[in-house]
Design a protein around this motif. Structure first.
Motif, mmCIF file in Angstrom:
data_model
loop_
_atom_site.group_PDB
_atom_site.id
_atom_site.type_symbol
_atom_site.label_atom_id
_atom_site.label_comp_id
_atom_site.label_asym_id
_atom_site.label_seq_id
_atom_site.Cartn_x
_atom_site.Cartn_y
_atom_site.Cartn_z
ATOM 1 N N THR A 115 135.289 84.470 30.849
ATOM 2 C CA THR A 115 135.511 83.191 31.507
ATOM 3 C C THR A 115 135.939 82.169 30.457
ATOM 4 O O THR A 115 135.755 82.388 29.249
ATOM 5 C CB THR A 115 134.227 82.693 32.189
ATOM 6 O OG1 THR A 115 133.248 82.418 31.174
ATOM 7 C CG2 THR A 115 133.680 83.721 33.181
ATOM 8 N N TYR A 116 136.490 81.046 30.902
ATOM 9 C CA TYR A 116 136.844 79.985 29.969
ATOM 10 C C TYR A 116 135.605 79.470 29.245
ATOM 11 O O TYR A 116 135.642 79.152 28.059
ATOM 12 C CB TYR A 116 137.563 78.831 30.682
ATOM 13 C CG TYR A 116 138.981 79.149 31.030
ATOM 14 C CD1 TYR A 116 139.962 79.160 30.036
ATOM 15 C CD2 TYR A 116 139.366 79.438 32.330
ATOM 16 C CE1 TYR A 116 141.281 79.447 30.345
ATOM 17 C CE2 TYR A 116 140.679 79.725 32.646
ATOM 18 C CZ TYR A 116 141.626 79.729 31.644
ATOM 19 O OH TYR A 116 142.937 80.015 31.946
ATOM 20 N N HIS A 117 134.494 79.397 29.966
ATOM 21 C CA HIS A 117 133.238 78.952 29.367
ATOM 22 C C HIS A 117 132.822 79.895 28.234
ATOM 23 O O HIS A 117 132.405 79.438 27.168
ATOM 24 C CB HIS A 117 132.150 78.863 30.439
ATOM 25 C CG HIS A 117 130.856 78.322 29.935
ATOM 26 N ND1 HIS A 117 130.657 76.991 29.657
ATOM 27 C CD2 HIS A 117 129.693 78.943 29.630
ATOM 28 C CE1 HIS A 117 129.432 76.816 29.219
ATOM 29 N NE2 HIS A 117 128.827 77.984 29.196
ATOM 30 N N HIS A 161 139.884 73.897 31.474
ATOM 31 C CA HIS A 161 139.619 74.961 32.445
ATOM 32 C C HIS A 161 138.142 75.326 32.494
ATOM 33 O O HIS A 161 137.604 75.610 33.569
ATOM 34 C CB HIS A 161 140.491 76.181 32.143
ATOM 35 C CG HIS A 161 141.918 75.982 32.528
ATOM 36 N ND1 HIS A 161 142.381 76.215 33.806
ATOM 37 C CD2 HIS A 161 142.979 75.546 31.816
ATOM 38 C CE1 HIS A 161 143.668 75.933 33.871
ATOM 39 N NE2 HIS A 161 144.063 75.523 32.673
ATOM 40 N N ALA A 162 137.456 75.280 31.348
ATOM 41 C CA ALA A 162 136.018 75.568 31.329
ATOM 42 C C ALA A 162 135.259 74.498 32.098
ATOM 43 O O ALA A 162 134.291 74.797 32.799
ATOM 44 C CB ALA A 162 135.509 75.654 29.891
ATOM 45 N N GLU A 186 135.686 75.217 35.713
ATOM 46 C CA GLU A 186 134.945 76.447 35.993
ATOM 47 C C GLU A 186 133.447 76.161 36.166
ATOM 48 O O GLU A 186 132.791 76.782 37.000
ATOM 49 C CB GLU A 186 135.172 77.387 34.808
ATOM 50 C CG GLU A 186 134.801 78.813 35.003
ATOM 51 C CD GLU A 186 135.219 79.609 33.767
ATOM 52 O OE1 GLU A 186 136.221 80.338 33.866
ATOM 53 O OE2 GLU A 186 134.554 79.494 32.721
ATOM 54 N N ARG A 187 132.914 75.213 35.387
ATOM 55 C CA ARG A 187 131.487 74.872 35.469
ATOM 56 C C ARG A 187 131.159 74.134 36.758
ATOM 57 O O ARG A 187 130.004 74.102 37.176
ATOM 58 C CB ARG A 187 131.074 74.027 34.269
ATOM 59 C CG ARG A 187 130.986 74.804 32.974
ATOM 60 C CD ARG A 187 130.370 73.981 31.856
ATOM 61 N NE ARG A 187 131.138 72.801 31.498
ATOM 62 C CZ ARG A 187 132.030 72.752 30.519
ATOM 63 N NH1 ARG A 187 132.285 73.820 29.799
ATOM 64 N NH2 ARG A 187 132.670 71.633 30.255
ATOM 65 N N PRO A 207 144.142 72.213 34.701
ATOM 66 C CA PRO A 207 143.879 72.670 36.071
ATOM 67 C C PRO A 207 144.540 71.732 37.086
ATOM 68 O O PRO A 207 144.418 70.517 36.976
ATOM 69 C CB PRO A 207 142.356 72.610 36.177
ATOM 70 C CG PRO A 207 141.874 72.728 34.767
ATOM 71 C CD PRO A 207 142.917 72.035 33.928
#
Length: 155
Positions: free
Chosen positions: A5-7, A90-91, A94-95, A117
């Motif tokens: 994932t980006y995270h 992006h992270a 995603e969060r 994004p």
């Protein structure tokens, strides 16, 4: 193997940050403007982008200069900087509930970032909702008068 994932990518910095000595590469020194190049960690960009307050902006170039100065380097790697800023954005999305204002970080000359994004349309919408005016120059979208809204990165 599952795709990270980006995270996860954001938190996997390997041996970064590091300062590369380019002094034995005169063409690189000339091209980059110095012999010490910082390759910052993704979380260093994340930490700065998180702190840009409502109504304020920054640019990737300003973040790079700030990080280079902190690391006592001449310059920060532009390629990894662009990758890591997009990774941070992006992270953040995603969060979900931990969204931070990545849209306040612009490209050079106040240009919107098509790789964020939702692309430039979403960044434009978020910036306009905070009172910034967006203008079009050719195919580029820019924040009008962005220089007047630059945040102090030392805070």
């Amino acid at each position: 193997m599952a795709k990270k994932t980006y995270h996860e990518k954001l938190h996997n910095a390997g041996d970064l940050p590091k300062v590369e000595d380019l002094s034995d590469k005169p063409e690189a020194v000339k091209r980059f403007g110095g012999s010490k190049m910082l390759i910052a960690a993704p979380m260093q960009y994340n930490a700065i982008m998180t702190k840009i307050p409502f109504g304020k902006l920054t640019t990737l170039d300003r973040i790079r200069m700030h990080l280079a100065k902190e690391a006592n380097a001449d310059v920060t790697c532009a390629m990894t900087a662009g990758i890591f800023v997009n990774m941070c954005a992006h992270a953040s999305v995603e969060r979900g509930d931990a969204l931070f204002p990545y849209w306040r970080t612009l490209k050079r000359d106040g240009e919107l970032n098509e790789k964020y994004p939702g692309g430039m349309d979403e960044q434009r919408q978020k910036l306009e909702s905070e009172g910034h005016q967006i203008v079009q120059k050719g195919k580029r979208l820019l924040v009008f008068g962005y220089e007047d809204s630059l945040a102090d990165l030392r805070e």
